[in-house]
Design a protein around this motif. Structure first.
Motif, PDB file in Angstrom:
ATOM      1  N   LEU A  45     -30.838 -46.860  96.246  1.00 40.36           N
ATOM      2  CA  LEU A  45     -30.471 -47.758  97.336  1.00 40.36           C
ATOM      3  C   LEU A  45     -29.911 -47.006  98.529  1.00 40.36           C
ATOM      4  CD1 LEU A  45     -28.660 -50.363  95.115  1.00 40.36           C
ATOM      5  CD2 LEU A  45     -30.926 -50.585  96.083  1.00 40.36           C
ATOM      6  N   HIS A  46     -29.642 -45.743  98.315  1.00 43.80           N
ATOM      7  CA  HIS A  46     -28.999 -44.932  99.340  1.00 43.80           C
ATOM      8  C   HIS A  46     -30.048 -44.457 100.341  1.00 43.80           C
ATOM      9  CE1 HIS A  46     -25.878 -41.521 100.118  1.00 43.80           C
ATOM     10  NE2 HIS A  46     -26.463 -41.907 101.228  1.00 43.80           N
ATOM     11  N   LEU A  57     -14.417 -46.749 103.195  1.00 42.02           N
ATOM     12  CA  LEU A  57     -15.128 -48.018 103.302  1.00 42.02           C
ATOM     13  C   LEU A  57     -16.152 -48.085 102.189  1.00 42.02           C
ATOM     14  CD1 LEU A  57     -15.469 -50.552 105.112  1.00 42.02           C
ATOM     15  CD2 LEU A  57     -17.345 -49.351 106.236  1.00 42.02           C
ATOM     16  N   TYR A  58     -16.100 -49.152 101.428  1.00 43.19           N
ATOM     17  CA  TYR A  58     -17.011 -49.296 100.309  1.00 43.19           C
ATOM     18  C   TYR A  58     -17.967 -50.451 100.559  1.00 43.19           C
ATOM     19  CZ  TYR A  58     -18.449 -48.535  95.507  1.00 43.19           C
ATOM     20  OH  TYR A  58     -19.168 -48.216  94.391  1.00 43.19           O
ATOM     21  N   ASP A  59     -19.233 -50.186 100.408  1.00 42.88           N
ATOM     22  CA  ASP A  59     -20.244 -51.224 100.580  1.00 42.88           C
ATOM     23  C   ASP A  59     -20.444 -51.905  99.222  1.00 42.88           C
ATOM     24  OD1 ASP A  59     -22.562 -52.718 100.794  1.00 42.88           O
ATOM     25  OD2 ASP A  59     -23.671 -51.182 101.867  1.00 42.88           O
ATOM     26  N   ARG A 107     -22.368 -54.452  98.426  1.00 47.31           N
ATOM     27  CA  ARG A 107     -23.720 -54.889  98.076  1.00 47.31           C
ATOM     28  C   ARG A 107     -24.602 -53.730  97.648  1.00 47.31           C
ATOM     29  NH1 ARG A 107     -25.886 -58.170 102.931  1.00 47.31           N
ATOM     30  NH2 ARG A 107     -27.489 -58.833 101.468  1.00 47.31           N
ATOM     31  N   ALA A 108     -24.424 -52.570  98.252  1.00 47.28           N
ATOM     32  CA  ALA A 108     -25.204 -51.406  97.842  1.00 47.28           C
ATOM     33  C   ALA A 108     -24.428 -50.601  96.816  1.00 47.28           C
ATOM     34  CB  ALA A 108     -25.547 -50.537  99.045  1.00 47.28           C
ATOM     35  N   ASP A 109     -23.214 -51.044  96.551  1.00 48.15           N
ATOM     36  CA  ASP A 109     -22.406 -50.444  95.481  1.00 48.15           C
ATOM     37  C   ASP A 109     -22.129 -48.962  95.712  1.00 48.15           C
ATOM     38  OD1 ASP A 109     -22.682 -50.346  91.828  1.00 48.15           O
ATOM     39  OD2 ASP A 109     -20.986 -50.602  93.171  1.00 48.15           O
ATOM     40  N   ARG A 110     -21.750 -48.607  96.934  1.00 53.04           N
ATOM     41  CA  ARG A 110     -21.351 -47.219  97.123  1.00 53.04           C
ATOM     42  C   ARG A 110     -20.417 -47.069  98.325  1.00 53.04           C
ATOM     43  NH1 ARG A 110     -23.891 -44.046 100.868  1.00 53.04           N
ATOM     44  NH2 ARG A 110     -25.368 -45.180 102.158  1.00 53.04           N
ATOM     45  N   GLU A 111     -19.763 -45.931  98.324  1.00 56.89           N
ATOM     46  CA  GLU A 111     -18.853 -45.618  99.412  1.00 56.89           C
ATOM     47  C   GLU A 111     -19.684 -45.202 100.618  1.00 56.89           C
ATOM     48  OE1 GLU A 111     -15.219 -43.106  98.534  1.00 56.89           O
ATOM     49  OE2 GLU A 111     -16.437 -41.791  99.776  1.00 56.89           O
ATOM     50  N   VAL A 112     -19.404 -45.747 101.793  1.00 59.05           N
ATOM     51  CA  VAL A 112     -20.243 -45.420 102.952  1.00 59.05           C
ATOM     52  C   VAL A 112     -19.529 -44.657 104.051  1.00 59.05           C
ATOM     53  CG1 VAL A 112     -21.864 -47.284 102.572  1.00 59.05           C
ATOM     54  CG2 VAL A 112     -19.867 -47.696 103.975  1.00 59.05           C
TER      55      VAL A 112
END
Lengths: 406, 328
Positions: B37-38, B240-242, B244-249
């Motif tokens: 997803l990244h 900041l953690y996303d 919906r995409a389940d990761r730190e952005v």
């Protein structure tokens, strides 16, 4: 830093669980059928003889035969029956598992089955612990002692009542025959082990990995989207609201904190004659915005009234009140909501699909604060569809007025 | 909540090694899923976004009156009132606009670590080392002793680190040093739900604004932020953690920032992140571009709490220097 999402143990799971519990109940009845069920025997435990005792292996054998499943499945199902409190172990009463050996079990009395209407209240638990304390000091286990101390503090205002009830029950118990009393004690103890389990984990070093694996599995199964989608949405949100962010764009006529002039606030109260252009624009960003602004909701309500569909918003508001209101009022509010909005021929009957209506009404047998979630979402979406029409009409006239951007 | 209702389905046959192996392979699979997803970085998506023009944020109000460190504050929905709590045991309700002190309560236990304003504006909640969270209805009668009407609602087995009302005055969400968060019914004091998931003290919590209003995040000493269905703890970087995409952005940090951030809040549009630090400053970050826009000076000791006002016109900061400041 890691972020973990933990599945809520909310009422939403309540309904499906109730359904499967009814299936289990049917099995329990069959299991105790005098002809085709399990035959219990008398068993001497300590000094007392307890009737209707069955062994784990007998139960599992019966399940294997009845349900035509594998050995593993039968054992797992057996453990479920113990975990939910339909069958309880006589030895090792704290470990809620079904052992496929000569371990002894009894059927729990239907009074204590999970599908019964009453919820395991703290007050009842306090009475139970107090009663055991009366019978013999120091008989409470450490985790029960902790519960007892805690309950004694926050239920203090009711403590006289609790002690009175406990004493009454204790006296009534003394008058029973010993075997009956022992059986009832076992049943009651089993019920509370299920409903107030000891919180402390056992010293099993595998446990953290076990739970971690479940967490990973849930995380894998959870629906996710590509970064481009979610970050795109974030950027879109920021762009949409940028002119409404007082730190990025000046609020008109001025920011009260900066100029010591609070006109901005007086212009945006609920009952102002004309809404500002910015305010109406914000309502157009999402239906949630419209409903969150009390004035927006008022205007939408007037619009719905004209269209003779005000019951949807009224229901939505009633559902919100139920969700966020006090626990004591839930049952009453649920009853009123049913009479007003959901019952056949109700004065403000809401038009939702048959399936949602059916599930909601069924859920109202055991009302809890999230019981209307399904119907509420449905109604929210219905209103959302109507909103564009509203915007073209009455909501748009709100912005015409003496207030223009300078 | 996770442990209580689930029966022990751990088979006696499963060895520690098997579970560990399963754990490793699951973790690997999860990372693979996330990697798929990244597909883009935040700064790429934000490339076309205009830069934020220079901000001229200054202190507009200084609220003096506490005798010791101010540990927490919360805004009233009317956008101008706020409640603050201090180590001196005092909880003060202010009209931030006029600087008027409208109510003051002295708590029996001096360390008050958390406070919250009820949505109706008619009550405040506070607690701390007394392990409780109590609700005080605010009286219009200035002479009335608020402490008399106090209601003890939440009970933890360790200090209260955070509290917040949900969408109404009837429910209170608390976080505690005992490692749990809990949801309480204010009227009866009944525990509605408890959230076990942290392995150490929970330091803060924040409710998500949403249609359903059912999510909140808690941050803890175990360096984990848990998102519950029914932002940050003190760390050197803000992240900041996303979800919906389940990761730190994004990570908001600079080499020159050595001290940890204790509290953060977003501006109304989400473009700006205000963070209060232990080096007495407040940093303003561009959430999308990742750079720091400005540094705000003024407090004379650590900043303990930062919150944007309900209409986004200002934000307030509470500090160990015994004052609160309102910035715009």
């Amino acid at each position: 830093m890691t972020i973990r999402t933990i599945r809520p143990n909310r009422g939403q799971h309540y309904r499906p669980r109730m359904h499967c519990l009814q299936k289990i109940e049917a099995h329990m009845v069959e299991m105790q059928d005098p002809k085709s069920g399990l035959k219990g025997a008398e068993q001497k435990l300590n000094v007392t003889t307890i009737p209707h005792v069955i062994t784990g292996q007998d139960i599992i054998a019966w399940l294997l035969n009845k349900m035509k499943v594998t050995q593993e499945e039968a054992e797992a199902y057996g453990t479920m029956l113990v975990a939910y409190g339909y069958i309880y172990p006589l030895q090792n009463h704290r470990k809620l598992v079904m052992c496929n050996d000569g371990s002894l079990y009894r059927f729990q009395t239907p009074y204590f089955w999970p599908t019964q209407k009453w919820v395991a209240e703290d007050c009842d638990y306090a009475i139970y612990l107090a009663k055991r304390n009366i019978r013999k000091k120091g008989v409470l286990e450490p985790f029960e002692q902790e519960h007892y101390t805690h309950l004694h503090t926050w239920l203090n205002h009711k403590w006289d009542f609790i002690v009175m009830q406990a004493t009454e029950q204790y006296k009534a118990g003394k008058e029973r025959k010993k075997p009956d009393r022992v059986v009832l004690d076992c049943q009651e103890r089993a019920y509370w082990i299920v409903n107030r389990p000891p919180v402390r984990f056992c010293n099993d070093s595998r446990k953290p990995f076990f739970f971690q694996n479940i967490f990973y599995q849930q995380a894998i199964m959870r629906s996710k989207v590509k970064s481009s989608v979610s970050l795109g949405a974030l950027v879109k949100f920021v762009n949409t609201y940028k002119n409404h962010d007082p730190f990025l764009a000046p609020c008109l006529p001025s920011n009260p904190w900066v100029t010591d002039n609070d006109t901005y606030w007086t212009l945006n109260i609920r009952r102002v004659d004309q809404c500002t252009k910015m305010r109406v624009e914000r309502w157009s960003f999402s239906f949630f915005e419209l409903l969150s602004d009390q004035r927006g909701r008022d205007d939408f309500k007037s619009f719905l009234k004209k269209e003779f569909s005000g019951e949807n918003l009224a229901f939505w508001e009633a559902a919100e009140e139920l969700k966020w209101g006090s626990a004591a009022a839930i049952a009453t509010k649920a009853a009123v909501i049913f009479k007003t909005f959901l019952a056949p021929g109700a004065p403000r009957w809401i038009n939702i699909d048959g399936r949602t209506m059916g599930l909601t009404v069924k859920g109202l047998d055991h009302p809890h604060r999230y019981v209307l979630d399904g119907a509420q979402t449905h109604v929210f979406l219905l209103m959302k569809k109507v909103r564009p029409t509203a915007e073209r009409g009455p909501l748009k006239t709100a912005e015409r007025g003496p207030l223009k951007d300078r | 909540a996770a442990a209580q209702s689930r029966p022990s389905a751990l088979q006696s046959g499963e060895s520690l090694a098997t579970l560990k192996n399963e754990s490793d392979s699951l973790k690997k699979k999860l990372e693979e899923e996330r990697a798929k997803l990244h597909d883009v970085e935040l700064n790429q998506v934000a490339e076309k976004v205009e830069l934020v023009s220079a901000l001229s944020i200054r202190t507009r109000r200084v609220l003096k009156g506490h005798g010791n460190k101010v540990l927490c504050m919360d805004w009233c929905k009317d956008k101008r009132r706020l409640v603050s709590s201090s180590q001196d045991g005092k909880v003060i309700v202010w009209d931030g606009y006029t600087l008027n002190k409208e109510h003051a309560v002295t708590m029996p236990c001096t360390w008050v670590m958390a406070c919250a304003y009820a949505p109706s504006g008619c009550a405040v909640a506070c607690g701390g080392l007394d392990n409780k969270c109590s609700v005080y209805p605010l009286s219009l009668d200035k002479n009335e002793n608020l402490a008399a009407k106090k209601k003890s609602v939440a009970m933890h087995t360790n200090y209260l680190s955070g509290c917040s009302f949900t969408n109404s005055d009837m429910q209170l969400l608390t976080s505690s040093g005992d490692g749990t968060c809990a949801l309480w019914d204010v009227e009866s004091g009944q525990l509605l739900q408890s959230f076990h998931g942290h392995t150490a003290d929970v330091l803060s919590l924040n409710l998500a604004p949403s249609e359903t209003g059912n999510t909140f995040v808690s941050g803890g000493c175990d360096k984990k932020a848990n998102v519950w269905d029914m932002l940050p703890c003190a760390s050197v970087s803000c992240r900041l953690y996303d979800l919906r995409a389940d990761r730190e952005v994004a990570v908001y940090q600079k080499d020159s920032i050595i001290f940890g951030a204790s509290s953060v809040d977003f501006s109304l549009s989400g473009r700006l992140l205000f963070a209060g630090y232990n080096d007495y400053t407040i940093n303003v970050w561009d959430v999308l571009k990742g750079n720091r826009i400005s540094v705000l000076f003024g407090h004379e000791n650590r900043v303990s709490c930062v919150k944007v006002s309900p209409d986004g016109t200002s934000f307030a900061s509470a500090s160990w220097d015994t004052s609160l400041r309102i910035w715009a």
